[in-house]
Design a protein around this motif. Structure first.
Motif, PDB file in Angstrom:
ATOM      1  N   PRO A 119       0.437 -14.907 -13.219  1.00 14.43           N
ATOM      2  CA  PRO A 119      -0.173 -13.605 -12.940  1.00 14.43           C
ATOM      3  C   PRO A 119      -1.685 -13.657 -12.730  1.00 14.43           C
ATOM      4  O   PRO A 119      -2.221 -12.894 -11.924  1.00 14.43           O
ATOM      5  CB  PRO A 119       0.194 -12.755 -14.160  1.00 14.43           C
ATOM      6  CG  PRO A 119       0.617 -13.717 -15.211  1.00 14.43           C
ATOM      7  CD  PRO A 119       1.094 -14.944 -14.514  1.00 14.43           C
ATOM      8  N   ASP A 120      -2.378 -14.549 -13.428  1.00 13.63           N
ATOM      9  CA  ASP A 120      -3.839 -14.612 -13.263  1.00 13.63           C
ATOM     10  C   ASP A 120      -4.232 -15.097 -11.871  1.00 13.63           C
ATOM     11  O   ASP A 120      -5.100 -14.508 -11.225  1.00 13.63           O
ATOM     12  CB  ASP A 120      -4.462 -15.520 -14.327  1.00 13.63           C
ATOM     13  CG  ASP A 120      -4.326 -14.945 -15.727  1.00 13.63           C
ATOM     14  OD1 ASP A 120      -4.155 -13.713 -15.855  1.00 13.63           O
ATOM     15  OD2 ASP A 120      -4.376 -15.736 -16.694  1.00 13.63           O
TER      16      ASP A 120
ATOM     17  N   ASP B 142      -5.287  -8.371  -5.788  1.00 16.59           N
ATOM     18  CA  ASP B 142      -5.707  -7.768  -7.047  1.00 16.59           C
ATOM     19  C   ASP B 142      -4.741  -6.726  -7.590  1.00 16.59           C
ATOM     20  O   ASP B 142      -4.693  -6.468  -8.780  1.00 16.59           O
ATOM     21  CB  ASP B 142      -7.120  -7.213  -6.968  1.00 16.59           C
ATOM     22  CG  ASP B 142      -7.325  -6.216  -5.844  1.00 16.59           C
ATOM     23  OD1 ASP B 142      -6.476  -6.127  -4.961  1.00 16.59           O
ATOM     24  OD2 ASP B 142      -8.358  -5.530  -5.866  1.00 16.59           O
ATOM     25  N   SER B 143      -3.920  -6.164  -6.750  1.00 15.07           N
ATOM     26  CA  SER B 143      -2.937  -5.182  -7.210  1.00 15.07           C
ATOM     27  C   SER B 143      -1.544  -5.806  -7.333  1.00 15.07           C
ATOM     28  O   SER B 143      -0.542  -5.096  -7.285  1.00 15.07           O
ATOM     29  CB  SER B 143      -2.898  -3.999  -6.246  1.00 15.07           C
ATOM     30  OG  SER B 143      -2.495  -4.442  -4.955  1.00 15.07           O
ATOM     31  N   PHE B 144      -1.476  -7.118  -7.506  1.00 11.33           N
ATOM     32  CA  PHE B 144      -0.192  -7.814  -7.554  1.00 11.33           C
ATOM     33  C   PHE B 144       0.636  -7.329  -8.745  1.00 11.33           C
ATOM     34  O   PHE B 144       0.215  -7.441  -9.894  1.00 11.33           O
ATOM     35  CB  PHE B 144      -0.396  -9.325  -7.648  1.00 11.33           C
ATOM     36  CG  PHE B 144       0.873 -10.102  -7.569  1.00 11.33           C
ATOM     37  CD1 PHE B 144       1.535 -10.243  -6.361  1.00 11.33           C
ATOM     38  CD2 PHE B 144       1.425 -10.690  -8.694  1.00 11.33           C
ATOM     39  CE1 PHE B 144       2.713 -10.948  -6.266  1.00 11.33           C
ATOM     40  CE2 PHE B 144       2.603 -11.401  -8.614  1.00 11.33           C
ATOM     41  CZ  PHE B 144       3.243 -11.524  -7.401  1.00 11.33           C
ATOM     42  N   PRO B 145       1.829  -6.788  -8.486  1.00  9.54           N
ATOM     43  CA  PRO B 145       2.677  -6.248  -9.557  1.00  9.54           C
ATOM     44  C   PRO B 145       3.539  -7.343 -10.193  1.00  9.54           C
ATOM     45  O   PRO B 145       4.747  -7.433  -9.945  1.00  9.54           O
ATOM     46  CB  PRO B 145       3.516  -5.209  -8.826  1.00  9.54           C
ATOM     47  CG  PRO B 145       3.653  -5.775  -7.439  1.00  9.54           C
ATOM     48  CD  PRO B 145       2.360  -6.503  -7.163  1.00  9.54           C
ATOM     49  N   ALA B 146       2.947  -8.165 -11.029  1.00 15.66           N
ATOM     50  CA  ALA B 146       3.628  -9.341 -11.575  1.00 15.66           C
ATOM     51  C   ALA B 146       4.944  -8.998 -12.269  1.00 15.66           C
ATOM     52  O   ALA B 146       5.953  -9.680 -12.059  1.00 15.66           O
ATOM     53  CB  ALA B 146       2.697 -10.079 -12.533  1.00 15.66           C
TER      54      ALA B 146
ATOM     55  N   ALA C 263      11.022  -6.881   2.385  1.00 17.13           N
ATOM     56  CA  ALA C 263      10.718  -7.774   3.511  1.00 17.13           C
ATOM     57  C   ALA C 263       9.706  -7.178   4.471  1.00 17.13           C
ATOM     58  O   ALA C 263       8.844  -7.898   4.985  1.00 17.13           O
ATOM     59  CB  ALA C 263      12.008  -8.124   4.251  1.00 17.13           C
ATOM     60  N   ILE C 264       9.790  -5.885   4.733  1.00 18.81           N
ATOM     61  CA  ILE C 264       8.862  -5.305   5.708  1.00 18.81           C
ATOM     62  C   ILE C 264       7.651  -4.642   5.073  1.00 18.81           C
ATOM     63  O   ILE C 264       6.621  -4.510   5.729  1.00 18.81           O
ATOM     64  CB  ILE C 264       9.577  -4.304   6.651  1.00 18.81           C
ATOM     65  CG1 ILE C 264      10.088  -3.094   5.886  1.00 18.81           C
ATOM     66  CG2 ILE C 264      10.674  -4.975   7.442  1.00 18.81           C
ATOM     67  CD1 ILE C 264      10.451  -1.928   6.774  1.00 18.81           C
ATOM     68  N   GLY C 265       7.755  -4.265   3.796  1.00 21.43           N
ATOM     69  CA  GLY C 265       6.654  -3.548   3.169  1.00 21.43           C
ATOM     70  C   GLY C 265       5.798  -4.377   2.236  1.00 21.43           C
ATOM     71  O   GLY C 265       4.576  -4.204   2.194  1.00 21.43           O
ATOM     72  N   ASP C 266       6.412  -5.291   1.492  1.00 18.61           N
ATOM     73  CA  ASP C 266       5.690  -6.039   0.466  1.00 18.61           C
ATOM     74  C   ASP C 266       5.319  -7.455   0.881  1.00 18.61           C
ATOM     75  O   ASP C 266       4.252  -7.954   0.521  1.00 18.61           O
ATOM     76  CB  ASP C 266       6.526  -6.105  -0.821  1.00 18.61           C
ATOM     77  CG  ASP C 266       6.832  -4.733  -1.383  1.00 18.61           C
ATOM     78  OD1 ASP C 266       5.968  -3.841  -1.277  1.00 18.61           O
ATOM     79  OD2 ASP C 266       7.942  -4.542  -1.920  1.00 18.61           O
ATOM     80  N   ILE C 267       6.192  -8.101   1.603  1.00 16.16           N
ATOM     81  CA  ILE C 267       5.963  -9.507   1.951  1.00 16.16           C
ATOM     82  C   ILE C 267       4.798  -9.692   2.933  1.00 16.16           C
ATOM     83  O   ILE C 267       3.966 -10.579   2.725  1.00 16.16           O
ATOM     84  CB  ILE C 267       7.262 -10.161   2.464  1.00 16.16           C
ATOM     85  CG1 ILE C 267       8.316 -10.210   1.350  1.00 16.16           C
ATOM     86  CG2 ILE C 267       7.003 -11.546   3.041  1.00 16.16           C
ATOM     87  CD1 ILE C 267       7.985 -11.103   0.166  1.00 16.16           C
ATOM     88  N   PRO C 268       4.684  -8.894   3.996  1.00 19.65           N
ATOM     89  CA  PRO C 268       3.563  -9.132   4.924  1.00 19.65           C
ATOM     90  C   PRO C 268       2.165  -9.046   4.281  1.00 19.65           C
ATOM     91  O   PRO C 268       1.344  -9.939   4.519  1.00 19.65           O
ATOM     92  CB  PRO C 268       3.767  -8.067   6.011  1.00 19.65           C
ATOM     93  CG  PRO C 268       5.253  -7.841   6.009  1.00 19.65           C
ATOM     94  CD  PRO C 268       5.631  -7.908   4.544  1.00 19.65           C
TER      95      PRO C 268
ATOM     96  N   ASP D 268      -0.470 -12.207   4.063  1.00 22.04           N
ATOM     97  CA  ASP D 268      -1.836 -12.143   4.581  1.00 22.04           C
ATOM     98  C   ASP D 268      -2.864 -12.451   3.494  1.00 22.04           C
ATOM     99  O   ASP D 268      -3.859 -13.141   3.749  1.00 22.04           O
ATOM    100  CB  ASP D 268      -2.107 -10.762   5.189  1.00 22.04           C
ATOM    101  CG  ASP D 268      -1.282 -10.522   6.450  1.00 22.04           C
ATOM    102  OD1 ASP D 268      -0.722 -11.489   7.018  1.00 22.04           O
ATOM    103  OD2 ASP D 268      -1.191  -9.348   6.860  1.00 22.04           O
ATOM    104  N   ALA D 269      -2.625 -11.970   2.286  1.00 19.34           N
ATOM    105  CA  ALA D 269      -3.545 -12.246   1.178  1.00 19.34           C
ATOM    106  C   ALA D 269      -3.560 -13.733   0.843  1.00 19.34           C
ATOM    107  O   ALA D 269      -4.623 -14.311   0.589  1.00 19.34           O
ATOM    108  CB  ALA D 269      -3.157 -11.416  -0.040  1.00 19.34           C
ATOM    109  N   CYS D 270      -2.397 -14.371   0.853  1.00 18.68           N
ATOM    110  CA  CYS D 270      -2.323 -15.815   0.602  1.00 18.68           C
ATOM    111  C   CYS D 270      -3.056 -16.587   1.689  1.00 18.68           C
ATOM    112  O   CYS D 270      -3.797 -17.537   1.405  1.00 18.68           O
ATOM    113  CB  CYS D 270      -0.871 -16.280   0.517  1.00 18.68           C
ATOM    114  SG  CYS D 270       0.014 -15.740  -0.955  1.00 18.68           S
TER     115      CYS D 270
END
Length: 117
Positions: free
Chosen positions: A58-59, A66-70, A96-101, A105-107
């Motif tokens: 999570p860290d 920054d808003s990653f919902p671990a 797949a269409i809302g969370d993964i993209p 991009d952040a990665c």
């Protein structure tokens, strides 16, 4: 800060997100649910991306997004692995269409900012 293994996990997230994008290109939800192989492949790629994010922890994931919902991510991973009967096509599609993209991009942004070894 980010080890080579961490960098590989970030790349795993990107690679699986790219596979998902390829699988879903040109599909609507209706055509998606009619193609069982695509549903299965998408679900498996989501599972891999989740596992990579869990292994990062999570860290580190908070540094990616920054808003990653671990807790939610871990919960979905558990459902995919252990409670697969409760996973429905809407959940897979929306992830797949809302969370993964945005995660992909952040990665990619973080990888671009990391120094080369």
């Amino acid at each position: 800060m980010f080890s080579r293994r961490d960098i590989q996990r970030l790349q795993d997230i990107i690679d699986n997100a790219d596979r998902i994008a390829t699988y879903l290109k040109g599909l609507t939800f209706e055509t998606f649910v009619q193609d069982v192989k695509t549903v299965d492949a998408t679900e498996r790629c989501i599972e891999r991306a989740i596992e990579a994010s869990i292994q990062l922890g999570p860290d580190k994931m908070a540094k990616v997004l920054d808003s990653f919902p671990a807790a939610q991510v871990r919960g979905m991973g558990n459902r995919l692995r252990h409670e697969y009967g409760t996973v429905n096509n809407s959940m897979v599609w929306n992830t797949a269409i809302g969370d993964i993209p945005p995660l992909r991009d952040a990665c990619a942004c973080l990888l671009a900012e990391l120094p080369d070894d």
